[in-house]
Design an enzyme around this catalytic site. Structure first.
Site, short mmCIF file in Angstrom:
data_model
loop_
_atom_site.label_atom_id
_atom_site.label_comp_id
_atom_site.label_asym_id
_atom_site.label_seq_id
_atom_site.Cartn_x
_atom_site.Cartn_y
_atom_site.Cartn_z
N ARG A 52 42.89 -22.58 -45.05
CA ARG A 52 44.05 -21.80 -44.37
C ARG A 52 44.87 -22.74 -43.74
O ARG A 52 46.22 -22.22 -43.42
CB ARG A 52 43.40 -20.78 -43.55
CG ARG A 52 44.44 -19.70 -43.10
CD ARG A 52 43.69 -18.50 -42.39
NE ARG A 52 42.97 -18.79 -41.07
CZ ARG A 52 42.16 -17.96 -40.48
NH1 ARG A 52 42.12 -16.79 -40.79
NH2 ARG A 52 41.53 -18.47 -39.28
N LYS A 151 49.27 -18.75 -39.41
CA LYS A 151 48.50 -18.93 -38.06
C LYS A 151 49.52 -19.93 -37.41
O LYS A 151 49.04 -21.10 -37.14
CB LYS A 151 47.17 -19.35 -38.38
CG LYS A 151 46.25 -18.84 -37.20
CD LYS A 151 44.63 -19.05 -37.69
CE LYS A 151 44.01 -18.96 -36.30
NZ LYS A 151 44.15 -17.90 -35.66
N GLU A 184 46.45 -4.68 -37.37
CA GLU A 184 45.41 -5.77 -36.80
C GLU A 184 45.54 -5.59 -35.13
O GLU A 184 46.29 -5.13 -34.59
CB GLU A 184 45.19 -7.01 -37.28
CG GLU A 184 46.55 -7.83 -36.88
CD GLU A 184 46.60 -9.28 -37.21
OE1 GLU A 184 45.45 -9.94 -37.80
OE2 GLU A 184 47.52 -10.01 -37.38
#
Ligand code: PMP
Length: 291
Positions: A52, A151, A184
């Site tokens: 990721r 991220k 989220e």
């Protein structure tokens, strides 16, 4: 023993772990990060976190100056240097030193930072009693502007939502996307259970593809739950039988109240307890051994 931080190939003392004010990570939030956990001297879902990180880097066209293998070795070395068995590992790759303009081409050398530190969880009582959440006015970034799958060091969107939760006197916020669907929380993925079906928003709703979210989706069928990644609204939260969050720092934590509505009878549900236990068992037994 002082804490040792990995900074561009060196292990330096905590106090010496500094980056320049000209770093575009500082000036513009231009960079990426990862949060990883080690349990019992084992790094949990190591490959997935590394993948990721490199996917985030690719999306923002940031060349990490280490191969994945070198990055894994640097992480293991940092944990070992701090003699940790159970820890939280923060990786930060910033664009590096540039000038006052936005242009990332002015930044030839990304800064690579690895911090292995104590674990930050919610206070213990919330793992027993469950969390209270509020839905907040700040919407999750639309993927076409800054994809929540990256991220990035640009967490202001989530920080604004966190401030709204703080002002409501609760620890976490539910963020909706621009269409009003649940996306989220500020640092965790969200799940509901209704009639033996587990539902979490699809990543395209505006959520990080959480690595603990994947673990929950893997575990759920073992308890007879049907699993769906489907859009849902605030109303579905209010009428859920159970609700919980997942994340690297939080693990799996029950939610018992949202916008002043009790979820079911206001106590964590049975499936949630099962999943918390199964998650802990998996986290403590799987993973790459550090020592
Ligand atoms: N959503 C956001 C916005 C996050 O920052 C995080 C964790 N950092 C998560 C979800 C959970 O992801 P993971 O399970 O990979 O920690």
């Amino acid at each position: 023993m002082g804490q040792k931080v990995y900074l561009n190939g060196e292990l330096v003392e905590r106090e010496e772990a500094k980056v320049s004010v000209w770093d575009h990570g500082f000036l513009y939030g231009d960079g990426i990060f990862e949060g990883i956990r080690a349990y019992n001297g084992r790094i949990f879902r190591f490959k997935q976190h590394i993948d990721r990180l490199y996917d985030s880097a690719k999306a923002i066209m940031l060349d990490i100056p280490l191969t994945k293998k070198e990055m894994e070795e640097a992480i293991i070395k940092t944990i070992q240097a701090n003699e940790l068995e159970d820890c939280y590992i923060r990786l930060v790759i910033s664009r590096g030193i540039g000038d006052l303009g936005l242009n990332p081409e002015a930044c030839p050398n990304p800064n690579v930072i690895i911090i292995a530190s104590d674990i930050e969880l919610y206070p213990a009582k919330f793992y027993e009693e469950g969390l209270e959440l509020v839905t907040v006015p700040t919407r999750r970034n639309i993927p076409e502007a800054l994809n929540p799958r990256i991220k990035s060091l640009n967490y202001l969107n989530n920080i604004l939502a966190k401030m709204e939760a703080n002002r409501a006197g609760v620890l976490e916020a539910v963020m909706l996307n621009n269409e009003g669907y649940v996306a989220e929380c500020t640092g965790d993925n969200i799940f509901i259970i209704k009639d033996d079906t587990l539902v979490t928003p699809p990543v395209h709703a505006g959520a990080l593809k959480g690595i603990k979210r994947e673990v929950v989706l893997e575990l759920a069928p073992e308890f007879g739950l049907e699993v769906k990644e489907e859009l849902f609204t605030r109303h579905d939260l209010y009428i859920a039988d159970e609700c919980f969050l997942s994340g690297t720092a939080a693990e799996v934590i029950p939610v018992v109240k949202i916008d002043d509505r009790d979820i079911a009878d206001g106590t964590p549900g049975d499936y949630t307890w099962d999943l918390i236990e199964a998650f802990r068992e998996k986290a403590n037994s799987e993973g790459l051994s550090i020592y």
